[in-house]
Design an enzyme around this catalytic site. Structure first.
Site, PDB file in Angstrom:
ATOM      1  N   SER A 133       0.859  -1.177   0.000  1.00 12.74           N
ATOM      2  CA  SER A 133       0.000   0.000   0.000  1.00 12.74           C
ATOM      3  C   SER A 133       0.896   1.228   0.000  1.00 12.74           C
ATOM      4  O   SER A 133       2.077   1.153   0.354  1.00 12.74           O
ATOM      5  CB  SER A 133      -0.890   0.006   1.251  1.00 12.74           C
ATOM      6  OG  SER A 133      -1.484   1.263   1.463  1.00 12.74           O
ATOM      7  N   TYR A 146      -1.476  -0.481  11.106  1.00 10.59           N
ATOM      8  CA  TYR A 146      -1.591  -0.945   9.716  1.00 10.59           C
ATOM      9  C   TYR A 146      -0.354  -0.562   8.908  1.00 10.59           C
ATOM     10  O   TYR A 146       0.221  -1.391   8.196  1.00 10.59           O
ATOM     11  CB  TYR A 146      -2.848  -0.353   9.086  1.00 10.59           C
ATOM     12  CG  TYR A 146      -2.962  -0.595   7.598  1.00 10.59           C
ATOM     13  CD1 TYR A 146      -3.069  -1.887   7.096  1.00 10.59           C
ATOM     14  CD2 TYR A 146      -2.964   0.469   6.686  1.00 10.59           C
ATOM     15  CE1 TYR A 146      -3.178  -2.114   5.732  1.00 10.59           C
ATOM     16  CE2 TYR A 146      -3.078   0.251   5.333  1.00 10.59           C
ATOM     17  CZ  TYR A 146      -3.180  -1.040   4.849  1.00 10.59           C
ATOM     18  OH  TYR A 146      -3.272  -1.263   3.502  1.00 10.59           O
TER      19      TYR A 146
END
Length: 276
Positions: A133, A146
């Protein structure tokens, strides 16, 4: 010639499902997996080989990899896509939730990578695609857990890429920005008050988070999952793939944020907090 074989995790929806269909369109032999087989039955109807796979279960990993090798004799590509986001201020996220986040986002890809590498080394070819990501390059308040998992995945991939380069194996990182999937819905469930205890100290974060969820997904800044799938298939098919594929305009711009001085970046986040 036999078609190339790909193993994809997390195919129940979003990027994983789109990737399975994209590989099918290119006439690969596709093994689409998910924790709940009912979620991928339609992929089976389309021509995928489907299988139950929980990336946090070592026995599941070994079973699925062994099945592919038994049935086709090789694994040409592994797409580590399964994962989720644990949002919340660092102080409010219990350590066991941090462990669960890393078990899915870091240890899961590690288990699968270790399982397929001996076969790829034997055939002297293969591609490991790790779906990271833009959060693996730039951390943000409320996303520390995260982001940490994606930072770890990026570091592991960078090391692995050099370790297996002389064995004919490529390692690729896919770095999407916002994607129009059910990803945020799962993140909201993980950050729910029943999952973590919301302290008043971080009330502005939770208000901003809830407001973002109320707006919903599908914004103009979000890329369709098919756009991410396109880069994954291109990377798997390339003779010399790039090390990283930022996907979408937001990702391409956001990764530049890591080169901004820390003080300026912190000030920007502070301003956003005040505005919220």
């Amino acid at each position: 010639m036999h078609p190339k074989t790909v193993l994809i995790t997390g195919c129940s929806s979003g990027i994983g499902r789109a990737t399975a269909l994209a590989f099918l369109d290119e006439e690969w032999e596709v093994y689409a997996t998910a924790r709940n087989p009912a979620d991928i039955e339609t992929l089976g109807d389309r021509g995928c080989d489907i299988s139950t796979l929980d990336v946090t279960d070592p026995e599941d990993v070994e079973r699925v990899v062994s099945r592919i090798v038994d049935e086709h004799g090789r694994i040409d590509c592994l797409v580590n896509n399964a994962g989720y986001a644990q949002f919340g201020p660092i102080e409010d996220v219990p350590t066991d939730k941090v462990h669960e986040q890393f078990d899915a986002n870091v240890y899961g890809p590690h288990r699968l990578t270790r399982a397929v590498l001996p076969h790829m080394r034997e055939q002297e070819s293969g591609t490991i695609v790790n779906v990271s990501s833009v959060a693996g390059r730039l951390s943000f308040p409320g996303g520390g857990v995260y982001c940490a998992s994606k930072f770890a995945l990026e570091a592991m991939s960078d090391a692995l890429r050099v370790e297996v380069e002389d064995k004919g194996i490529d390692v690729v990182l896919i770095e999407p920005g916002p994607v129009d999937t059910q990803f945020n819905q799962r993140a909201a469930e993980e950050a729910d008050e029943e999952e973590i205890e919301r302290s008043e100290a971080y009330a502005p974060f939770y208000k901003a988070f809830d407001d973002a969820q109320a707006v919903g997904e599908g914004g103009f800044w979000e890329e369709p999952p098919e756009r991410v799938a396109e880069d994954i298939v291109n990377a798997a098919s390339a003779t010399k793939p790039a090390a990283r594929y930022p996907v979408g305009t937001v990702a391409s711009i956001a990764v530049l944020g890591r080169f901004v001085p820390d003080s300026l970046r912190d000030s920007a986040f502070g301003l956003l907090r005040k505005l919220s």
